[in-house]
Motif scaffolding. Sequence first.
Motif, PDB file in Angstrom:
ATOM      1  N   GLY A  95       0.828  -1.212   0.000  1.00  0.00           N
ATOM      2  CA  GLY A  95       0.000   0.000   0.000  1.00  0.00           C
ATOM      3  C   GLY A  95       0.852   1.246   0.000  1.00  0.00           C
ATOM      4  N   ASP A  96       0.389   2.270  -0.693  1.00  0.00           N
ATOM      5  CA  ASP A  96       1.144   3.500  -0.835  1.00  0.00           C
ATOM      6  C   ASP A  96       0.563   4.657  -0.040  1.00  0.00           C
ATOM      7  N   GLY A  97      -0.520   4.408   0.709  1.00  0.00           N
ATOM      8  CA  GLY A  97      -1.072   5.494   1.494  1.00  0.00           C
ATOM      9  C   GLY A  97      -2.526   5.744   1.220  1.00  0.00           C
ATOM     10  N   ALA A  98      -3.077   6.667   2.002  1.00  0.00           N
ATOM     11  CA  ALA A  98      -4.516   6.883   1.987  1.00  0.00           C
ATOM     12  C   ALA A  98      -5.022   7.463   0.674  1.00  0.00           C
ATOM     13  N   GLY A  99      -4.180   8.148  -0.081  1.00  0.00           N
ATOM     14  CA  GLY A  99      -4.636   8.786  -1.299  1.00  0.00           C
ATOM     15  C   GLY A  99      -5.174   7.830  -2.344  1.00  0.00           C
ATOM     16  N   ASP A 100      -4.818   6.540  -2.229  1.00  0.00           N
ATOM     17  CA  ASP A 100      -5.270   5.548  -3.200  1.00  0.00           C
ATOM     18  C   ASP A 100      -6.777   5.346  -3.177  1.00  0.00           C
ATOM     19  N   TYR A 101      -7.450   5.808  -2.154  1.00  0.00           N
ATOM     20  CA  TYR A 101      -8.863   5.491  -1.955  1.00  0.00           C
ATOM     21  C   TYR A 101      -9.775   6.712  -2.032  1.00  0.00           C
ATOM     22  N   ALA A 102      -9.328   7.750  -2.710  1.00  0.00           N
ATOM     23  CA  ALA A 102     -10.167   8.939  -2.845  1.00  0.00           C
ATOM     24  C   ALA A 102     -11.460   8.638  -3.599  1.00  0.00           C
ATOM     25  N   TRP A 103     -11.458   7.598  -4.446  1.00  0.00           N
ATOM     26  CA  TRP A 103     -12.650   7.235  -5.222  1.00  0.00           C
ATOM     27  C   TRP A 103     -13.799   6.747  -4.352  1.00  0.00           C
ATOM     28  N   LEU A 104     -13.534   6.400  -3.107  1.00  0.00           N
ATOM     29  CA  LEU A 104     -14.577   5.852  -2.243  1.00  0.00           C
ATOM     30  C   LEU A 104     -15.764   6.793  -2.130  1.00  0.00           C
ATOM     31  N   ALA A 105     -15.487   8.101  -2.091  1.00  0.00           N
ATOM     32  CA  ALA A 105     -16.558   9.082  -1.926  1.00  0.00           C
ATOM     33  C   ALA A 105     -17.500   9.122  -3.121  1.00  0.00           C
ATOM     34  N   GLU A 106     -17.107   8.543  -4.261  1.00  0.00           N
ATOM     35  CA  GLU A 106     -17.945   8.568  -5.459  1.00  0.00           C
ATOM     36  C   GLU A 106     -18.972   7.436  -5.487  1.00  0.00           C
ATOM     37  N   LEU A 107     -18.861   6.480  -4.586  1.00  0.00           N
ATOM     38  CA  LEU A 107     -19.746   5.320  -4.618  1.00  0.00           C
ATOM     39  C   LEU A 107     -21.048   5.594  -3.874  1.00  0.00           C
ATOM     40  N   PRO A 108     -22.159   4.985  -4.311  1.00  0.00           N
ATOM     41  CA  PRO A 108     -23.452   5.170  -3.632  1.00  0.00           C
ATOM     42  C   PRO A 108     -23.561   4.257  -2.411  1.00  0.00           C
ATOM     43  N   LEU A 109     -22.803   4.601  -1.365  1.00  0.00           N
ATOM     44  CA  LEU A 109     -22.790   3.776  -0.158  1.00  0.00           C
ATOM     45  C   LEU A 109     -23.693   4.324   0.937  1.00  0.00           C
ATOM     46  N   GLY A 110     -24.329   5.459   0.673  1.00  0.00           N
ATOM     47  CA  GLY A 110     -25.277   6.014   1.630  1.00  0.00           C
ATOM     48  C   GLY A 110     -24.614   6.832   2.720  1.00  0.00           C
ATOM     49  N   ALA A 111     -25.425   7.217   3.690  1.00  0.00           N
ATOM     50  CA  ALA A 111     -24.944   8.059   4.777  1.00  0.00           C
ATOM     51  C   ALA A 111     -23.996   7.318   5.705  1.00  0.00           C
ATOM     52  N   ALA A 112     -24.083   6.007   5.690  1.00  0.00           N
ATOM     53  CA  ALA A 112     -23.191   5.180   6.493  1.00  0.00           C
ATOM     54  C   ALA A 112     -22.841   3.948   5.670  1.00  0.00           C
ATOM     55  N   PHE A 113     -21.712   3.344   5.963  1.00  0.00           N
ATOM     56  CA  PHE A 113     -21.387   2.087   5.303  1.00  0.00           C
ATOM     57  C   PHE A 113     -20.438   1.284   6.178  1.00  0.00           C
ATOM     58  N   ALA A 114     -20.437  -0.025   5.949  1.00  0.00           N
ATOM     59  CA  ALA A 114     -19.470  -0.907   6.588  1.00  0.00           C
ATOM     60  C   ALA A 114     -18.912  -1.842   5.531  1.00  0.00           C
ATOM     61  N   LEU A 115     -17.620  -2.055   5.587  1.00  0.00           N
ATOM     62  CA  LEU A 115     -16.926  -2.996   4.715  1.00  0.00           C
ATOM     63  C   LEU A 115     -16.211  -3.993   5.609  1.00  0.00           C
TER      64      LEU A 115
END
Length: 201
Positions: free
Chosen positions: A6-26
């Motif tokens: 892993g190279d750091g948190a920046g790899d996951y900026a796309w998460l905010a684009e997904l329709p996961l609702g007001a809350a989510f769990a993975l």
Amino acid sequence: MFSGVGDGAGDYAWLAELPLGAAFALAFVRGVDEAEVLRRFGADPDTARPMTLDAIDRAQQDALPESLLLAAVTKVGDWVLVVEPNGFQSTLDEVLSVVSTGGEVLSVYRNLDAVGQISHAVDGGLRTAFDQLVPYLRWGSLPDALLPVMLAVGLDPDGGTAPDPDAAALALAERVTGVRLTQETLSGTLPTVVLSARDPE
């Protein structure tokens, strides 16, 4: 135990684009197959039907004001990923204990009420849990076990809130599991089931 990838948190900026609702769990689960994971979440795997995240979001919106808890599942490497849009079941001690028995679970949760939680359970026991928004709050049988990984992804207990706590949480999950979650993993249809709600204690 930790992969170190892993190279750091920046790899996951796309998460905010997904329709996961007001809350989510993975939840990343290792040691049991997809059908057994769903059973341990309290669902019948035979009732699974293919749905996209967009379809899950529409179904949950149509169910309002009632709550419709849906969970999608997919295999990623050696791990089973459970996606709970607008859900939280994988944060509960009861669920973590059952699902991790004979295996391991790393779950990531957040909502819009400034509540987040990363939980790491192994063989029925909660080792470490903490709020990624307030990383100095940690509990479990080994509350500091993830501290080196936390620091590596910017979740510094002495440094305040990370610039993107969700991305940092998934970067931590990547380092623990060795799984680099991608937007493509969550695209398309995924087997989806209805969960029976368990309320937080």
